[in-house]
Design a protein around this motif. Structure first.
Motif, PDB file in Angstrom:
ATOM      1  N   PHE A 154      33.230  29.782  44.022  1.00 55.47           N
ATOM      2  CA  PHE A 154      34.683  29.931  44.086  1.00 55.47           C
ATOM      3  C   PHE A 154      35.321  29.620  42.732  1.00 55.47           C
ATOM      4  N   ALA A 155      34.828  28.553  42.109  1.00 57.27           N
ATOM      5  CA  ALA A 155      35.396  28.130  40.819  1.00 57.27           C
ATOM      6  C   ALA A 155      35.293  29.258  39.784  1.00 57.27           C
ATOM      7  N   ILE A 156      34.208  30.006  39.832  1.00 50.38           N
ATOM      8  CA  ILE A 156      34.061  31.118  38.881  1.00 50.38           C
ATOM      9  C   ILE A 156      34.908  32.311  39.315  1.00 50.38           C
ATOM     10  N   ASN A 157      34.892  32.619  40.619  1.00 50.84           N
ATOM     11  CA  ASN A 157      35.632  33.795  41.094  1.00 50.84           C
ATOM     12  C   ASN A 157      37.142  33.673  40.879  1.00 50.84           C
ATOM     13  N   ILE A 158      37.663  32.470  41.034  1.00 52.67           N
ATOM     14  CA  ILE A 158      39.116  32.310  40.907  1.00 52.67           C
ATOM     15  C   ILE A 158      39.568  32.574  39.457  1.00 52.67           C
ATOM     16  N   LEU A 159      38.618  32.443  38.521  1.00 50.71           N
ATOM     17  CA  LEU A 159      38.939  32.759  37.125  1.00 50.71           C
ATOM     18  C   LEU A 159      39.366  34.216  36.980  1.00 50.71           C
ATOM     19  N   SER A 160      38.844  35.092  37.874  1.00 50.38           N
ATOM     20  CA  SER A 160      39.156  36.522  37.778  1.00 50.38           C
ATOM     21  C   SER A 160      40.643  36.779  37.996  1.00 50.38           C
ATOM     22  N   VAL A 161      41.325  35.860  38.679  1.00 49.88           N
ATOM     23  CA  VAL A 161      42.762  36.009  38.929  1.00 49.88           C
ATOM     24  C   VAL A 161      43.566  35.585  37.696  1.00 49.88           C
ATOM     25  N   PHE A 162      43.114  34.494  37.079  1.00 48.33           N
ATOM     26  CA  PHE A 162      43.899  33.917  35.975  1.00 48.33           C
ATOM     27  C   PHE A 162      43.493  34.434  34.593  1.00 48.33           C
ATOM     28  N   SER A 163      42.190  34.696  34.436  1.00 45.72           N
ATOM     29  CA  SER A 163      41.740  35.126  33.107  1.00 45.72           C
ATOM     30  C   SER A 163      40.482  35.982  33.216  1.00 45.72           C
ATOM     31  N   PRO A 164      40.625  37.302  33.147  1.00 41.34           N
ATOM     32  CA  PRO A 164      39.452  38.186  33.214  1.00 41.34           C
ATOM     33  C   PRO A 164      38.412  37.839  32.141  1.00 41.34           C
ATOM     34  N   ASP A 165      38.867  37.434  30.958  1.00 41.77           N
ATOM     35  CA  ASP A 165      37.918  37.088  29.887  1.00 41.77           C
ATOM     36  C   ASP A 165      37.072  35.875  30.263  1.00 41.77           C
ATOM     37  N   ALA A 166      37.760  34.846  30.785  1.00 35.70           N
ATOM     38  CA  ALA A 166      37.019  33.640  31.203  1.00 35.70           C
ATOM     39  C   ALA A 166      36.047  33.984  32.327  1.00 35.70           C
ATOM     40  N   PHE A 167      36.481  34.849  33.253  1.00 38.09           N
ATOM     41  CA  PHE A 167      35.599  35.265  34.352  1.00 38.09           C
ATOM     42  C   PHE A 167      34.373  35.982  33.790  1.00 38.09           C
ATOM     43  N   ASN A 168      34.598  36.884  32.827  1.00 38.19           N
ATOM     44  CA  ASN A 168      33.479  37.610  32.211  1.00 38.19           C
ATOM     45  C   ASN A 168      32.496  36.662  31.530  1.00 38.19           C
ATOM     46  N   GLU A 169      33.046  35.706  30.783  1.00 33.82           N
ATOM     47  CA  GLU A 169      32.190  34.750  30.057  1.00 33.82           C
ATOM     48  C   GLU A 169      31.344  33.930  31.041  1.00 33.82           C
ATOM     49  N   ALA A 170      32.034  33.412  32.086  1.00 30.59           N
ATOM     50  CA  ALA A 170      31.327  32.567  33.062  1.00 30.59           C
ATOM     51  C   ALA A 170      30.268  33.384  33.805  1.00 30.59           C
ATOM     52  N   SER A 171      30.616  34.609  34.175  1.00 28.29           N
ATOM     53  CA  SER A 171      29.667  35.461  34.908  1.00 28.29           C
ATOM     54  C   SER A 171      28.463  35.782  34.035  1.00 28.29           C
ATOM     55  N   HIS A 172      28.720  36.068  32.766  1.00 25.04           N
ATOM     56  CA  HIS A 172      27.617  36.405  31.859  1.00 25.04           C
ATOM     57  C   HIS A 172      26.689  35.209  31.662  1.00 25.04           C
ATOM     58  N   PHE A 173      27.315  34.030  31.557  1.00 28.35           N
ATOM     59  CA  PHE A 173      26.505  32.806  31.409  1.00 28.35           C
ATOM     60  C   PHE A 173      25.618  32.603  32.646  1.00 28.35           C
ATOM     61  N   MET A 174      26.236  32.690  33.830  1.00 25.09           N
ATOM     62  CA  MET A 174      25.477  32.462  35.073  1.00 25.09           C
ATOM     63  C   MET A 174      24.414  33.552  35.259  1.00 25.09           C
ATOM     64  N   GLY A 175      24.713  34.752  34.793  1.00 24.23           N
ATOM     65  CA  GLY A 175      23.798  35.881  34.995  1.00 24.23           C
ATOM     66  C   GLY A 175      22.667  35.942  33.995  1.00 24.23           C
ATOM     67  N   THR A 176      22.762  35.184  32.924  1.00 22.33           N
ATOM     68  CA  THR A 176      21.720  35.300  31.889  1.00 22.33           C
ATOM     69  C   THR A 176      21.059  33.985  31.500  1.00 22.33           C
ATOM     70  N   PHE A 177      21.693  32.851  31.833  1.00 22.88           N
ATOM     71  CA  PHE A 177      21.105  31.567  31.439  1.00 22.88           C
ATOM     72  C   PHE A 177      19.824  31.334  32.239  1.00 22.88           C
ATOM     73  N   TRP A 178      18.746  31.029  31.553  1.00 24.92           N
ATOM     74  CA  TRP A 178      17.423  30.988  32.192  1.00 24.92           C
ATOM     75  C   TRP A 178      17.332  29.998  33.357  1.00 24.92           C
TER      76      TRP A 178
END
Lengths: 248, 224
Positions: B30-54
């Motif tokens: 939820f904490a990551i998804n809610i970023l999509s409402v307030f800041s698409p850039d922050a959402f992208n950064e967080a999603s990329h981190f979660m999707g690629t960090f080993w």
């Protein structure tokens, strides 16, 4: 009061059993539920039929012998009472009352409304006791200081009369309120510490072997318990069991 | 210790642990998804981190998948065992007199959540795994910019999908309304903090699903 009773009739343990309708009239609101059944049985016997078998003993809410699932609730619609203390004033003229035995695989029906609750005895035998050397030099229990809160909570747990309402009302037929109370009453006292590990492991093992279900914390048992045994006892049993499993 | 998970209390404990882990995951999701409402850039950064960090991909993700499967499978096993413990049903049973609808119907709210998760995996997880581990594209980019926010918004164009999400989150709220405090009871925690915990449980159980519903409706109604 005139009532329609729908009562579970079952000749013996192997009979399939069925609900049978009875009409009863002139029921006094001051009668206890069991007195009402006594009157019904008088009528049935007068007709030359087999009376309805049901469990009862002290009729004072102490012994835990009476049972009955009345209108979909263990010990009927009243709170904090056993069936023997339930009075007909809780019902209205013209009501239809369903009367069934406590149902659980671990509580097989013996006849009509009488069920075999000896599974509870076997759980108690597995660990619901403390071993005291009665050589004649037994220490007075009052010589051991016990905190007031611990003594009160242990006494609350010890008020469980083992009637089985918790099992009957639980959608999973779980016996955890009963076992939780029996484990707690010793776990809270110094006298219970020596055998604490074996007690909880053995009682839970026996409970599982008897075929009771798993608790899913609906809380129905606490509501229907005639002695108001708290869910805290189940939580205490859970933690006692987990501690004992790590040790043993 | 041997045999603990073959016992009724051990199984309750295992269910509770997996539930607590899944509730923690849900909060993080939820904490990551809610970023999509307030800041698409922050959402992208967080999603990329979660999707690629080993550590997330190769340690936490397998634990999460195991936790989800374990919780469902154990839930079904317990339901079947519990049904066997009463072979003849009552002719009349007044369950609402002593327990909440949520507590008596965890299997049904759970099945609704399972159905939603199938949809959710088809929508997001399978395409993500395909992009990263089949096609080998770990960049997170599409047409020169991060793809995560666009993928999210695109999914919420469909009113049918948004409707399904809303219904699923209502069932999640019902599941959590019983499940949250139940998990603490199962691990043996019932004490002076229980009342406060139950209050927090209600806030979590209603607040988090409501937040997810808000995110879905926000993107559907605003179109971005």
């Amino acid at each position: 009061m005139n009532l329609t009773l729908k009562i579970w009739r079952q000749k013996n343990a192997s009979d399939k059993g069925k609900m049978v309708d009875y009409q009863i009239s002139d029921v006094s609101p001051d009668m206890s539920f069991l007195e009402m059944l006594d009157v019904l049985n008088d009528q049935i016997i007068t007709k030359g039929e087999e009376p309805v078998a049901f469990d009862h003993d002290c009729r004072e809410g102490i012994c835990g012998m009476c049972s009955l699932y009345i209108n979909g609730e263990a010990h009927g619609p009243d709170r904090g009472v056993t069936t023997c203390q339930l009075h007909m004033r809780k019902f209205k003229d013209g009501d239809t009352i369903y009367i069934e035995p406590f149902r659980a695989k671990a509580f097989p029906v013996i006849k009509d409304l009488v069920v075999d609750r000896s599974a509870f005895d076997r759980i108690q035998h597995a660990g619901g006791f403390i071993s005291v050397n009665t050589s004649g030099n037994t220490q007075d229990a009052n010589a051991i200081p016990i905190a007031k809160e611990a003594a009160d909570t242990a006494m609350d747990a010890a008020t469980c009369i083992g009637c089985g309402a918790c099992v009957a009302t639980c959608k999973n037929s779980s016996a955890m309120l009963f076992v939780g109370a029996k484990v707690s009453q010793y776990a809270l006292l110094p006298q219970g510490q020596v055998e604490a590990t074996d007690r909880v492991l053995n009682m839970v093992k026996q409970m599982d072997e008897e075929g009771f279900g798993n608790c899913t914390n609906t809380g129905a048992c606490e509501v229907e318990c005639p002695k108001g045994i708290s869910l805290e006892n189940i939580a205490r049993m859970n933690s006692e069991y987990l501690k004992a499993s790590l040790k043993g | 210790m041997s045999g603990i998970f073959n016992s009724s209390i051990g199984r309750k404990f295992a269910m509770a642990l997996s539930a607590l882990f899944l509730m923690f995951f849900l909060l993080q999701h939820f904490a990551i998804n809610i970023l999509s409402v307030f800041s698409p850039d922050a959402f992208n950064e967080a999603s990329h981190f979660m999707g690629t960090f080993w550590a997330v991909q190769y340690i936490l993700q397998p634990i999460l998948i195991f936790g989800v499967i374990f919780h469902f499978v154990m839930g079904f096993i317990l339901e079947l065992k519990n049904n066997k413990a009463r072979q003849i049903s009552y002719a009349k049973n007044n369950g609402s007199a002593n327990s909440s609808w949520m507590s008596r119907n965890m299997i049904w709210s759970g099945l609704a959540i399972l159905a939603f998760m199938v949809l959710h995996f088809i929508d997001f997880w399978i395409p993500e795994m395909n992009t990263k581990y089949v096609l080998g594209d770990m960049s997170g980019m599409h047409n020169g910019e991060f793809r995560y926010f666009h993928e999210l918004v695109e999914k919420f164009h469909s009113p049918i999908r948004v409707g399904a999400y809303v219904i699923a989150f209502v069932f999640l709220a019902l599941h959590l309304l019983h499940g949250f405090s139940s998990a603490f009871q199962s691990i043996g925690a019932n004490n002076k903090y229980t009342k406060s915990l139950q209050g927090f449980a209600k806030i979590y159980a209603i607040g988090i699903p409501l937040g997810f519903i808000f995110i879905a409706l926000y993107h559907h109604l605003t179109g971005h």
